[in-house]
Design an enzyme around this catalytic site. Structure first.
Site, mmCIF file in Angstrom:
data_model
loop_
_atom_site.group_PDB
_atom_site.id
_atom_site.type_symbol
_atom_site.label_atom_id
_atom_site.label_comp_id
_atom_site.label_asym_id
_atom_site.label_seq_id
_atom_site.Cartn_x
_atom_site.Cartn_y
_atom_site.Cartn_z
ATOM 1 N N TRP A 314 2.138 12.553 -13.390
ATOM 2 C CA TRP A 314 2.556 11.230 -12.904
ATOM 3 C C TRP A 314 3.576 10.639 -13.856
ATOM 4 C CZ3 TRP A 314 1.015 11.057 -8.169
ATOM 5 C CH2 TRP A 314 -0.241 11.551 -7.786
ATOM 6 N N ASN A 349 -2.635 -1.599 8.184
ATOM 7 C CA ASN A 349 -3.007 -0.231 7.788
ATOM 8 C C ASN A 349 -1.815 0.715 7.693
ATOM 9 O OD1 ASN A 349 -4.965 1.946 7.264
ATOM 10 N ND2 ASN A 349 -4.253 2.697 9.254
ATOM 11 N N TRP A 390 -6.158 5.410 -0.823
ATOM 12 C CA TRP A 390 -5.189 5.763 -1.864
ATOM 13 C C TRP A 390 -5.167 7.258 -2.118
ATOM 14 C CZ3 TRP A 390 -1.064 3.804 -4.100
ATOM 15 C CH2 TRP A 390 -0.800 2.457 -3.860
HETATM 16 P P1 FAD Z 1 -8.979 -2.482 12.505
HETATM 17 O O1 FAD Z 1 -7.788 -1.674 12.822
HETATM 18 O O2 FAD Z 1 -9.314 -3.591 13.420
HETATM 19 O O3 FAD Z 1 -10.200 -1.543 12.276
HETATM 20 C C1 FAD Z 1 -11.555 -2.003 12.349
HETATM 21 C C2 FAD Z 1 -12.284 -1.714 11.064
HETATM 22 O O4 FAD Z 1 -12.373 -0.317 10.833
HETATM 23 C C3 FAD Z 1 -11.611 -2.284 9.829
HETATM 24 O O5 FAD Z 1 -11.920 -3.638 9.638
HETATM 25 C C4 FAD Z 1 -12.166 -1.387 8.735
HETATM 26 O O6 FAD Z 1 -13.438 -1.800 8.306
HETATM 27 C C5 FAD Z 1 -12.293 -0.053 9.445
HETATM 28 N N1 FAD Z 1 -11.104 0.766 9.178
HETATM 29 C C6 FAD Z 1 -9.954 0.780 9.872
HETATM 30 N N2 FAD Z 1 -9.114 1.697 9.362
HETATM 31 C C7 FAD Z 1 -9.753 2.254 8.316
HETATM 32 C C8 FAD Z 1 -9.397 3.268 7.382
HETATM 33 N N3 FAD Z 1 -8.234 3.911 7.430
HETATM 34 N N4 FAD Z 1 -10.276 3.567 6.427
HETATM 35 C C9 FAD Z 1 -11.470 2.950 6.354
HETATM 36 N N5 FAD Z 1 -11.866 1.984 7.216
HETATM 37 C C10 FAD Z 1 -11.011 1.654 8.186
HETATM 38 N N6 FAD Z 1 -9.897 -1.030 4.140
HETATM 39 C C11 FAD Z 1 -10.763 -1.911 3.608
HETATM 40 O O7 FAD Z 1 -11.628 -2.437 4.306
HETATM 41 N N7 FAD Z 1 -10.693 -2.235 2.274
HETATM 42 C C12 FAD Z 1 -9.760 -1.695 1.445
HETATM 43 O O8 FAD Z 1 -9.756 -1.997 0.249
HETATM 44 C C13 FAD Z 1 -8.815 -0.781 2.005
HETATM 45 N N8 FAD Z 1 -7.822 -0.241 1.255
HETATM 46 C C14 FAD Z 1 -6.954 0.659 1.821
HETATM 47 C C15 FAD Z 1 -5.954 1.236 1.015
HETATM 48 C C16 FAD Z 1 -5.075 2.160 1.555
HETATM 49 C C17 FAD Z 1 -4.011 2.783 0.659
HETATM 50 C C18 FAD Z 1 -5.169 2.518 2.912
HETATM 51 C C19 FAD Z 1 -4.216 3.528 3.506
HETATM 52 C C20 FAD Z 1 -6.147 1.958 3.712
HETATM 53 C C21 FAD Z 1 -7.047 1.024 3.183
HETATM 54 N N9 FAD Z 1 -8.043 0.421 3.979
HETATM 55 C C22 FAD Z 1 -8.930 -0.465 3.407
HETATM 56 C C23 FAD Z 1 -8.244 0.817 5.387
HETATM 57 C C24 FAD Z 1 -7.485 -0.016 6.438
HETATM 58 O O9 FAD Z 1 -6.155 -0.168 6.073
HETATM 59 C C25 FAD Z 1 -8.108 -1.397 6.650
HETATM 60 O O10 FAD Z 1 -9.493 -1.278 6.842
HETATM 61 C C26 FAD Z 1 -7.513 -2.069 7.907
HETATM 62 O O11 FAD Z 1 -6.119 -2.191 7.765
HETATM 63 C C27 FAD Z 1 -8.149 -3.432 8.080
HETATM 64 O O12 FAD Z 1 -7.575 -4.119 9.134
HETATM 65 P P2 FAD Z 1 -8.413 -4.505 10.430
HETATM 66 O O13 FAD Z 1 -9.697 -5.118 10.046
HETATM 67 O O14 FAD Z 1 -7.516 -5.257 11.328
HETATM 68 O O15 FAD Z 1 -8.712 -3.053 11.003
#
Ligand code: FAD
Length: 476
Positions: A314, A349, A390
């Site tokens: 890195w 996301n 991540w």
């Molecule tokens: P929606 O699209 O409405 O999805 C419903 C629920 O599903 C979300 O509230 C969440 O609980 C779950 N979900 C959706 N996508 C994911 C995913 N890829 N991974 C895990 N759970 C998911 N999510 C967090 O809750 N906390 C974090 O700290 C977090 N950090 C992230 C970091 C990175 C680099 C990436 C790529 C993703 C991360 N996510 C995280 C996952 C995701 O981006 C968010 O959960 C989502 O954007 C939340 O928006 P929403 O509630 O409108 O999701």
């Protein structure tokens, strides 16, 4: 008898198995306890806004429980060790014989609970533990070889098989307690500290209330659920549920979310409406990362899921890292995403993936630095999902696809923010440019708008990342 409920990341009165259990016998008095562990939260890298939101969520729970005549003690304690000591004092003082809580899966939290449970055993106090963060408890979805899954798609298939028809309806809010019985707990107020409710950006955008969480869930399901699959990747659209903040605080449970989704999906986990199928799949992603955290506890200790990627060289560029943090990379979609994160405490996301991949691949900066930055600013900050996201983006994590997946931020921008609407919203200096130019302004346009030149050239950066990974993985 008095039942004690120890609340943590389950700040809700409905579908709360520990609370429900404590309220089973109408003759028992019930008391709740929750700790404000600012020092511990800071050690875990949480930002000030998230800490305030947590405190506000505790106050909201207190109000909710008050209607049930259940007092909630909100107690400041620096660290988890202090929580245990304080709780033990309360238990002795009130002669409590039974404690219930919902399980947290992170290493420090599990260590805290093991110590507490050991003390309770010595004192012959019953401890009741429940899984509420996952719909299928971690450890229960396994391969045919009885191993934890390491890749999402087969995990999802197995999860669906396991869960189909077996996830019960959410628990209701318990009935209000008989005030006469609860009177036994009078005089508790002296045990709690004074945590003033604060009014912050977080509170404006994400009001801490269980009702708010349910309103958002229902509104999402009714108005946007069906179109979720088509629109969920477009950051300019309000197409996702934005429930992650509430899920991370435990103001709503995944089971409550699933229940509503199923009611719009003919009771099916998959194979019905593409919108709800996909949304349910996202809830399963959330489960996947929690299951991984339990199966591979090194994830709680800043270790890569794929050990050979620990050798990736890195780059240690503070100035590049700072430019990324501040949204000054010269790549509009990345910069707009970073601005959204700091302004709202939330990022779409698709943008989380673009931004995380840009930091780890284009700038070749250690994913741990980005993870910590997100953890500080995200109001949905959650170790399992953040670490999972991540490491997936950095190709150090649980992912079937190898390291050569490197998003081109400009083509991602053209594809998912075609009209440059999102960019213009968060980088207003670029709003005057025609939509097509917002993704990659030319030098003259950058000068005119006062916008950065790109800190790295895409092709060069891509090759540098490929070389770094290839060299590491062939020599590992
Ligand atoms: P929606 O699209 O409405 O999805 C419903 C629920 O599903 C979300 O509230 C969440 O609980 C779950 N979900 C959706 N996508 C994911 C995913 N890829 N991974 C895990 N759970 C998911 N999510 C967090 O809750 N906390 C974090 O700290 C977090 N950090 C992230 C970091 C990175 C680099 C990436 C790529 C993703 C991360 N996510 C995280 C996952 C995701 O981006 C968010 O959960 C989502 O954007 C939340 O928006 P929403 O509630 O409108 O999701």
């Amino acid at each position: 008898m008095t039942q004690l409920v120890w609340f943590r990341s389950d700040l809700r009165s409905r579908d709360n198995p520990a609370l429900w259990h404590a309220c089973k016998n109408s003759q028992d008095s019930v008391i709740g306890v929750v700790f404000v562990t600012r020092q511990q939260w800071q050690q875990h890298g949480l930002g000030e806004r998230k800490m305030q939101l947590l405190e506000n969520a505790m106050q909201a729970l207190k109000t909710e429980l008050k209607q049930l005549h259940i007092p909630l003690l909100i107690i400041p304690a620096d660290t988890f060790a202090d929580c245990n000591q304080t709780l033990q004092r309360i238990i002795i003082q009130l002669n409590i014989r039974s404690v219930a809580f919902n399980i947290e899966y992170e290493v420090n939290e599990r260590r805290r609970d093991i110590e507490f449970s050991r003390w309770c055993r010595e004192q012959q106090i019953s401890v009741y533990k429940f899984h509420d963060q996952c719909m299928v408890p971690p450890g229960e979805v396994r391969t045919k070889q009885d191993l934890p899954f390491k890749v999402f798609t087969p995990f999802k298939r197995a999860w669906i098989q396991q869960a189909d028809g077996r996830i019960g309806a959410p628990l209701p809010q318990p009935q209000p307690r008989d005030p006469a019985i609860q009177n036994a707990l009078a005089g508790l107020a002296g045990l709690q500290g004074n945590i003033p409710a604060t009014n912050t950006v977080a509170d404006e955008l994400w009001p801490a209330s269980e009702d708010e969480a349910h309103q958002r869930l229902n509104q999402f399901a009714e108005e946007r659920g069906r179109a979720y699959k088509e629109l969920r990747d477009l950051p300019a659209e309000d197409a996702t549920s934005r429930l992650s903040v509430y899920l991370s605080l435990g103001m709503i449970s995944p089971r409550q979310c699933l229940h509503v989704a199923l009611s719009h999906n003919k009771g099916q986990l998959t194979g019905n409406t593409p919108g709800f199928d996909t949304w349910i799949s996202e809830l399963i992603w959330r489960e996947f990362y929690r299951h991984l955290l339990v199966a591979f506890p090194q994830l709680c200790k800043h270790k890569a899921f794929k050990p050979d990627t620990e050798q990736v060289p890195w780059r240690n560029s503070e100035s590049d890292f700072k430019a990324w943090c501040e949204g000054r990379t010269g790549y509009p979609i990345v910069d707009a995403a970073q601005k959204q994160l700091v302004a709202e405490g939330w990022m779409h996301n698709r943008l989380r993936m673009i931004s995380a991949m840009f930091l780890t691949k284009h700038l070749l900066i250690d994913w741990r630095k980005g993870e910590a930055f997100f953890n500080h600013w995200l109001l949905d900050a959650d170790l399992a999902s953040n670490n999972g996201g991540w490491q997936w983006s950095a190709s150090t994590g649980a992912d079937g696809v190898p390291y050569f997946r490197i998003f081109n931020p400009t083509t991602q921008s053209q594809r998912f923010d075609a009209d440059g609407e999102f960019i213009a919203r968060y980088l207003p200096q670029l709003a005057e440019l025609p939509a097509a130019a917002r993704h990659q302004p030319d030098n003259l346009q950058r000068q005119r708008c006062g916008y950065e030149t790109p800190i790295v050239e895409h092709k060069f950066a891509r090759q540098r990342a490929l070389d770094a990974f290839k060299q590491t993985l062939t020599t590992a």
